[in-house]
Design a protein around this motif. Structure first.
Motif, short mmCIF file in Angstrom:
data_model
loop_
_atom_site.label_atom_id
_atom_site.label_comp_id
_atom_site.label_asym_id
_atom_site.label_seq_id
_atom_site.Cartn_x
_atom_site.Cartn_y
_atom_site.Cartn_z
N ARG A 35 -9.13 12.56 3.67
CA ARG A 35 -9.97 12.73 4.76
C ARG A 35 -11.37 13.48 4.30
NH1 ARG A 35 -6.08 10.92 7.85
NH2 ARG A 35 -6.22 9.23 9.20
N SER A 82 -5.37 -3.94 6.19
CA SER A 82 -5.60 -3.48 7.44
C SER A 82 -4.53 -2.13 7.27
CB SER A 82 -4.66 -4.64 8.46
OG SER A 82 -4.35 -3.12 10.04
N PRO A 84 -3.43 0.90 9.89
CA PRO A 84 -3.44 1.12 11.17
C PRO A 84 -3.68 3.16 11.15
CG PRO A 84 -1.98 -0.58 11.43
CD PRO A 84 -2.13 -0.47 9.92
N ASN A 85 -2.79 3.53 10.04
CA ASN A 85 -2.89 5.42 10.23
C ASN A 85 -3.86 5.76 9.20
OD1 ASN A 85 -0.38 5.19 10.93
ND2 ASN A 85 0.85 4.71 9.35
N GLY A 87 -7.22 3.63 9.66
CA GLY A 87 -7.97 3.48 10.27
C GLY A 87 -8.91 2.40 9.40
N TRP A 88 -8.56 1.97 8.65
CA TRP A 88 -9.35 1.30 7.67
C TRP A 88 -8.86 -0.71 8.24
CZ3 TRP A 88 -9.62 3.21 1.30
CH2 TRP A 88 -9.90 4.46 2.00
N ASP A 89 -10.13 -1.14 7.90
CA ASP A 89 -9.93 -2.79 8.07
C ASP A 89 -10.87 -3.86 6.68
OD1 ASP A 89 -7.84 -3.23 10.48
OD2 ASP A 89 -9.28 -1.78 11.27
N SER A 172 1.96 1.74 16.07
CA SER A 172 0.30 2.10 15.53
C SER A 172 -0.13 0.62 15.42
CB SER A 172 -0.14 2.87 14.71
OG SER A 172 1.21 2.43 13.22
#
Length: 340
Positions: A35, A82, A84-85, A87-89, A172
């Motif tokens: 990030r 996907s 989840p950890n 937050g990308w899709d 998650s």
């Protein structure tokens, strides 16, 4: 001359790019936090570009890129479905990278890449079937069977972190409670440790990191155990037991000759975790399987996924990687050594 193969590991907290020459020797690397100011796939692109620039490697020399991403992958489209950890899709990783660097791109699950790297170059050389379990922000799984990464029909599989181990907290992804990831990931351990620190039951941890979850990393947990936090040690041992149950399930389904445990948590506390996993696994498997498998620690560290991803790209777009030398007969699609 197209003689550079790039491996990229996209993790929950860090990303690592490594460039390899035609003999799979590393010639450049760059590591960054996942990030940052340039978010998402733009950060992947900028990381690779900066690595090439700093090492004075002409981008035209790049023969191919292999990238390991956390979460299920649409293998035909080269798309991260996907994560989840993160937050990308639905991220079209292959499309973006192939346009940016004008080369073919292999997109694979990050633990698949890591297990493939350990199979070719590390702790699982010579194995007929190897399963990897990598506790980190979540828990990833991967399998290499007779020289090939085990996949579904056009999609990655071995999402062992989302398999149910017990009744308990939802994972998650939100689908079912009591998954391996919610019971035994580094994030799950850190959450329990933060509670202990808050209650005054982990004074060494509290002194080092307080109760800030983001500050409780694998090394921090290891230091807390070394400095006498018995309750933190208990939580880690309980997580090892849970991972041991996952190993039992894997052995009963696939009977791999090697189960490789990797990731920062294992690196920081190898003996504590592996002893617990081995004890549980050998106590709980059917007697006929007790001597059929070994639980070992990964050898390649952070380089497992980048080496595996680069080797996969070379296998798909260039020459096949080396077949491991062992008791098993090598598969037909893994005969050649990288660069040979």
């Amino acid at each position: 001359m197209k003689d550079i193969w790039i491996g990229f590991d996209l993790g929950g907290t860090k990303m690592l790019a490594v460039a390899f020459d035609s003999d799979m020797n590393p010639v450049a690397r760059r590591r960054r936090k996942t990030r940052g100011s340039d978010a998402g796939i733009a950060r992947i692109v900028s990381t690779i570009k900066k690595m090439l620039d700093e090492s004075e490697i002409d981008p035209k020399r790049v023969a191919g890129i292999g990238i390991g991403c956390p979460g299920p992958i649409d293998l035909d489209a080269g798309r991260l479905l996907s994560s989840p950890n993160l937050g990308w899709d639905t991220v079209d990783v292959r499309e973006v990278l192939s346009k940016q660097f004008d080369c073919p791109v292999a997109v694979v699950n990050d633990v698949d890449a890591g297990v493939y790297g350990e199979y070719l170059f590390g702790a699982a050389e010579g194995s007929r079937c190897v399963v990897g379990i990598f506790p980190g922000t979540g828990i990833g799984g991967g399998c290499v069977y007779e020289g090939k990464i085990l996949h579904g029909a056009g999609i990655s599989c071995m999402e062992i972190g989302h398999t149910r181990i017990s009744s308990g907290v939802r994972c998650s992804g939100g689908e079912i409670p009591g998954t391996l990831e919610t019971e035994a990931s580094r994030l799950a351990i850190a959450s329990e440790a933060a509670k202990l620190a808050y209650r005054g039951e982990a004074p060494a941890l509290f002194k080092d990191a307080g109760t800030d979850l983001s500050s409780i990393r694998s090394g921090t947990l290891a230091d807390a155990v070394t400095n006498g936090d018995k309750e933190v040690e208990r939580v880690i041992k309980e997580a090892a037991t849970v991972i041991g149950y996952a190993v039992v399930n894997v052995v009963h389904m696939l009977c791999p000759d090697k189960i490789v445990l990797g990731g920062g948590l294992v690196e920081a506390m190898e003996s504590l975790l592996l002893d617990g996993v081995r004890k549980t696994a050998h106590a709980c498997v059917m007697p006929v399987y007790k001597d059929r498998f070994k639980v070992v620690a990964a050898k390649l560290g952070d380089d497992a996924a980048v080496m595996g991803a680069a080797a996969l790209a070379r296998s798909e777009f260039g020459e096949a990687p080396a077949a491991p030398q062992g008791d098993q007969e090598p598969s037909q699609n893994a005969k050649k050594k990288p660069g040979k």
